[in-house]
Design a protein around this motif. Structure first.
Motif, PDB file in Angstrom:
ATOM      1  N   PRO A   1     -42.243  49.343  63.550  1.00  0.00           N
ATOM      2  CA  PRO A   1     -40.806  49.043  63.648  1.00  0.00           C
ATOM      3  C   PRO A   1     -40.158  48.873  62.271  1.00  0.00           C
ATOM      4  O   PRO A   1     -39.021  49.323  62.063  1.00  0.00           O
ATOM      5  CB  PRO A   1     -40.773  47.738  64.460  1.00  0.00           C
ATOM      6  CG  PRO A   1     -42.039  47.762  65.256  1.00  0.00           C
ATOM      7  CD  PRO A   1     -43.063  48.408  64.365  1.00  0.00           C
ATOM      8  N   GLY A   2     -40.878  48.275  61.342  1.00  0.00           N
ATOM      9  CA  GLY A   2     -40.342  48.108  59.981  1.00  0.00           C
ATOM     10  C   GLY A   2     -40.197  49.437  59.261  1.00  0.00           C
ATOM     11  O   GLY A   2     -39.217  49.667  58.543  1.00  0.00           O
TER      12      GLY A   2
ATOM     13  N   LEU B   1     -38.684  44.620  52.584  1.00  0.00           N
ATOM     14  CA  LEU B   1     -37.998  44.789  53.875  1.00  0.00           C
ATOM     15  C   LEU B   1     -37.006  43.658  54.140  1.00  0.00           C
ATOM     16  O   LEU B   1     -36.076  43.811  54.935  1.00  0.00           O
ATOM     17  CB  LEU B   1     -39.027  44.871  55.016  1.00  0.00           C
ATOM     18  CG  LEU B   1     -38.493  45.408  56.341  1.00  0.00           C
ATOM     19  CD1 LEU B   1     -38.181  46.898  56.230  1.00  0.00           C
ATOM     20  CD2 LEU B   1     -39.483  45.175  57.477  1.00  0.00           C
TER      21      LEU B   1
ATOM     22  N   ARG C   1     -34.312  54.562  59.015  1.00  0.00           N
ATOM     23  CA  ARG C   1     -32.921  54.604  59.511  1.00  0.00           C
ATOM     24  C   ARG C   1     -31.943  54.070  58.454  1.00  0.00           C
ATOM     25  O   ARG C   1     -30.836  54.591  58.306  1.00  0.00           O
ATOM     26  CB  ARG C   1     -32.809  53.770  60.796  1.00  0.00           C
ATOM     27  CG  ARG C   1     -33.532  54.426  61.968  1.00  0.00           C
ATOM     28  CD  ARG C   1     -33.531  53.563  63.225  1.00  0.00           C
ATOM     29  NE  ARG C   1     -34.278  54.213  64.279  1.00  0.00           N
ATOM     30  CZ  ARG C   1     -35.312  53.683  64.937  1.00  0.00           C
ATOM     31  NH1 ARG C   1     -35.709  52.436  64.679  1.00  0.00           N
ATOM     32  NH2 ARG C   1     -35.935  54.371  65.868  1.00  0.00           N
ATOM     33  N   LYS C   2     -32.354  53.026  57.736  1.00  0.00           N
ATOM     34  CA  LYS C   2     -31.469  52.475  56.702  1.00  0.00           C
ATOM     35  C   LYS C   2     -31.257  53.499  55.587  1.00  0.00           C
ATOM     36  O   LYS C   2     -30.141  53.664  55.092  1.00  0.00           O
ATOM     37  CB  LYS C   2     -32.061  51.188  56.116  1.00  0.00           C
ATOM     38  CG  LYS C   2     -32.033  49.998  57.054  1.00  0.00           C
ATOM     39  CD  LYS C   2     -30.639  49.516  57.371  1.00  0.00           C
ATOM     40  CE  LYS C   2     -30.020  48.739  56.243  1.00  0.00           C
ATOM     41  NZ  LYS C   2     -28.698  48.171  56.652  1.00  0.00           N
TER      42      LYS C   2
ATOM     43  N   THR D   1     -35.716  60.296  65.528  1.00  0.00           N
ATOM     44  CA  THR D   1     -36.421  60.889  64.381  1.00  0.00           C
ATOM     45  C   THR D   1     -37.238  62.087  64.844  1.00  0.00           C
ATOM     46  O   THR D   1     -37.702  62.136  65.990  1.00  0.00           O
ATOM     47  CB  THR D   1     -37.364  59.872  63.705  1.00  0.00           C
ATOM     48  OG1 THR D   1     -38.280  59.348  64.684  1.00  0.00           O
ATOM     49  CG2 THR D   1     -36.603  58.723  63.070  1.00  0.00           C
TER      50      THR D   1
ATOM     51  N   PHE E   1     -33.375  44.399  54.212  1.00  0.00           N
ATOM     52  CA  PHE E   1     -32.757  45.056  55.368  1.00  0.00           C
ATOM     53  C   PHE E   1     -32.704  44.131  56.597  1.00  0.00           C
ATOM     54  O   PHE E   1     -32.374  44.568  57.695  1.00  0.00           O
ATOM     55  CB  PHE E   1     -33.529  46.324  55.743  1.00  0.00           C
ATOM     56  CG  PHE E   1     -33.483  47.426  54.698  1.00  0.00           C
ATOM     57  CD1 PHE E   1     -32.468  47.476  53.759  1.00  0.00           C
ATOM     58  CD2 PHE E   1     -34.453  48.416  54.672  1.00  0.00           C
ATOM     59  CE1 PHE E   1     -32.410  48.487  52.798  1.00  0.00           C
ATOM     60  CE2 PHE E   1     -34.406  49.437  53.723  1.00  0.00           C
ATOM     61  CZ  PHE E   1     -33.382  49.469  52.792  1.00  0.00           C
ATOM     62  N   LEU E   2     -33.061  42.851  56.403  1.00  0.00           N
ATOM     63  CA  LEU E   2     -33.067  41.915  57.515  1.00  0.00           C
ATOM     64  C   LEU E   2     -32.010  40.835  57.259  1.00  0.00           C
ATOM     65  O   LEU E   2     -31.650  40.555  56.114  1.00  0.00           O
ATOM     66  CB  LEU E   2     -34.441  41.258  57.669  1.00  0.00           C
ATOM     67  CG  LEU E   2     -35.605  42.226  57.953  1.00  0.00           C
ATOM     68  CD1 LEU E   2     -36.937  41.480  57.911  1.00  0.00           C
ATOM     69  CD2 LEU E   2     -35.422  42.895  59.309  1.00  0.00           C
TER      70      LEU E   2
ATOM     71  N   ILE F   1     -42.955  42.344  60.542  1.00  0.00           N
ATOM     72  CA  ILE F   1     -41.967  41.258  60.519  1.00  0.00           C
ATOM     73  C   ILE F   1     -42.654  39.908  60.271  1.00  0.00           C
ATOM     74  O   ILE F   1     -42.117  39.046  59.563  1.00  0.00           O
ATOM     75  CB  ILE F   1     -41.132  41.236  61.824  1.00  0.00           C
ATOM     76  CG1 ILE F   1     -40.003  40.215  61.737  1.00  0.00           C
ATOM     77  CG2 ILE F   1     -41.977  40.988  63.049  1.00  0.00           C
ATOM     78  CD1 ILE F   1     -38.896  40.576  60.798  1.00  0.00           C
TER      79      ILE F   1
ATOM     80  N   LEU G   1     -39.727  52.396  60.692  1.00  0.00           N
ATOM     81  CA  LEU G   1     -38.594  53.121  61.293  1.00  0.00           C
ATOM     82  C   LEU G   1     -37.256  52.499  60.889  1.00  0.00           C
ATOM     83  O   LEU G   1     -36.273  53.208  60.670  1.00  0.00           O
ATOM     84  CB  LEU G   1     -38.736  53.155  62.821  1.00  0.00           C
ATOM     85  CG  LEU G   1     -39.873  54.048  63.346  1.00  0.00           C
ATOM     86  CD1 LEU G   1     -39.995  53.914  64.857  1.00  0.00           C
ATOM     87  CD2 LEU G   1     -39.668  55.507  62.954  1.00  0.00           C
ATOM     88  N   LEU G   2     -37.227  51.153  60.775  1.00  0.00           N
ATOM     89  CA  LEU G   2     -36.006  50.498  60.294  1.00  0.00           C
ATOM     90  C   LEU G   2     -35.649  51.012  58.899  1.00  0.00           C
ATOM     91  O   LEU G   2     -34.479  51.347  58.623  1.00  0.00           O
ATOM     92  CB  LEU G   2     -36.200  48.973  60.259  1.00  0.00           C
ATOM     93  CG  LEU G   2     -35.105  48.170  59.543  1.00  0.00           C
ATOM     94  CD1 LEU G   2     -33.763  48.308  60.265  1.00  0.00           C
ATOM     95  CD2 LEU G   2     -35.488  46.699  59.419  1.00  0.00           C
ATOM     96  N   ALA G   3     -36.640  51.094  58.027  1.00  0.00           N
ATOM     97  CA  ALA G   3     -36.381  51.562  56.654  1.00  0.00           C
ATOM     98  C   ALA G   3     -35.917  53.013  56.651  1.00  0.00           C
ATOM     99  O   ALA G   3     -34.988  53.378  55.919  1.00  0.00           O
ATOM    100  CB  ALA G   3     -37.645  51.392  55.806  1.00  0.00           C
TER     101      ALA G   3
END
Ligand SMILES: NC(=O)C1=CN([C@@H]2O[C@H](COP(=O)(O)OP(=O)(O)OC[C@H]3O[C@@H](n4cnc5c(N)ncnc54)[C@H](O)[C@@H]3O)[C@@H](O)[C@H]2O)C=CC1
Ligand SMILES: O=C(O)C1=N[C@H](C(=O)O)C[C@H](O)C1
Length: 251
Positions: free
Chosen positions: A224-225, A245, A231-232, A27, A248-249, A111, A227-229
């Protein structure tokens, strides 16, 4: 590289997001905007995904402005109601990318909190009683927390689906001590210097109790959550509005 603009960049969460975006290998920071800045500076030419952490009073307006710019957005700000979510869906349909626009809103990116929420909905149908306690830093402007409202609503839906009746409560007088009732579930808010973001869900039956608790001791726990979002949304997240979230898990 995913180009990320941050709205609310000077805030407690926004400044962590700026650092997280700068620190990740995939990113890069595009624009860092805060109150008073013009959101039309955000365009598909400079930004792939916006991350929005501001205040409940302005978040809907920001999201509508970003959708009008045709840019996907991850939202962490609280204060979302069904009415506000409906306005987002309308804006997507009327916007420049009705078939591909992505808006993602999460009450909580940690998380531990997402799992506490998930496990609570699973536990809900097995217990007669339930109450939610959320505990936060005293600079927080909203109560109860968006996470606690989401947890209570999920528990209430699970109870209803299981055919459970109202939680037992013979309180005859209440000056406010029993907390706010969200979908039939009592929610209590504690504000204490030294805390960050915490939630406890208490379940009770005759002779037994289950406590599900999540503690975010540091705002780094949300990154981390986030950045996960990001990327998704830059990848295979579905078009339209997605909330939570957990979507996405692999839960
Ligand atoms: N989803 C999650 O995991 C989490 C959500 N939150 C939520 O995120 C929100 C922000 O929390 P904090 O960062 O602690 O608040 P904060 O008050 O530290 O930051 C808010 C920022 O938004 C800016 N702002 C205000 N109006 C604006 C506007 N119209 N346009 C652009 N920027 C504007 C402010 O100047 C400030 O820099 C709250 O709703 C909080 O509950 C907080 C932590 C985690
Ligand atoms: O304001 C906060 O700090 C937090 N807000 C969110 C909420 O209201 O649920 C998420 C987390 O609890 C931290």
């Amino acid at each position: 590289m995913i180009r990320v603009s941050v709205v609310g960049a000077k805030g407690r969460m926004g400044s962590h997001v700026v650092d997280a975006v700068n620190g990740a290998a995939d990113t890069q920071l595009a624009l860092a905007l805060d109150a008073g800045d013009d959101l039309t500076a955000i365009t598909p030419d400079n930004t792939d995904v916006v991350v929005e952490f501001t205040v409940p009073a302005v978040s809907l307006g920001n999201v509508l402005a970003i959708v009008a710019q045709g840019v996907d957005v991850v939202v962490g700000t609280t204060g979302w109601t069904e009415e506000k979510l409906a306005k987002v869906r309308e804006a997507i349909a009327a916007g420049p990318r009705p078939d591909t626009q992505k808006v993602f809103i999460a009450p909580n990116f940690a998380i531990s909190a997402v799992l506490a929420d998930h496990f609570s909905t699973q536990a809900a149908k097995y217990f007669e009683s339930v109450e939610v306690i959320e505990l936060h830093h005293p600079d927080k402007v909203d109560a109860p927390s968006g996470t606690a409202i989401h947890t209570a609503a999920g528990i209430a839906a699970a109870r209803k689906a299981a055919g459970l009746g109202p939680v037992p409560d013979n309180t005859q007088t209440d000056g406010g001590s029993r907390g706010q009732v969200v979908d039939g579930v009592h929610v209590h808010a504690v504000r204490l210097r030294g805390l960050n973001a915490h939630e406890e869900v208490l379940f009770g039956n005759a002779g037994e109790q289950l406590v599900i608790r999540a503690d975010s001791f540091d705002r780094g726990s949300f990154m981390p959550g986030v950045l996960l979002a990001v990327r998704k949304l830059a990848g295979d997240a579905p078009a339209g509005l997605t909330v939570g979230l957990d979507k996405f898990l692999d839960l």
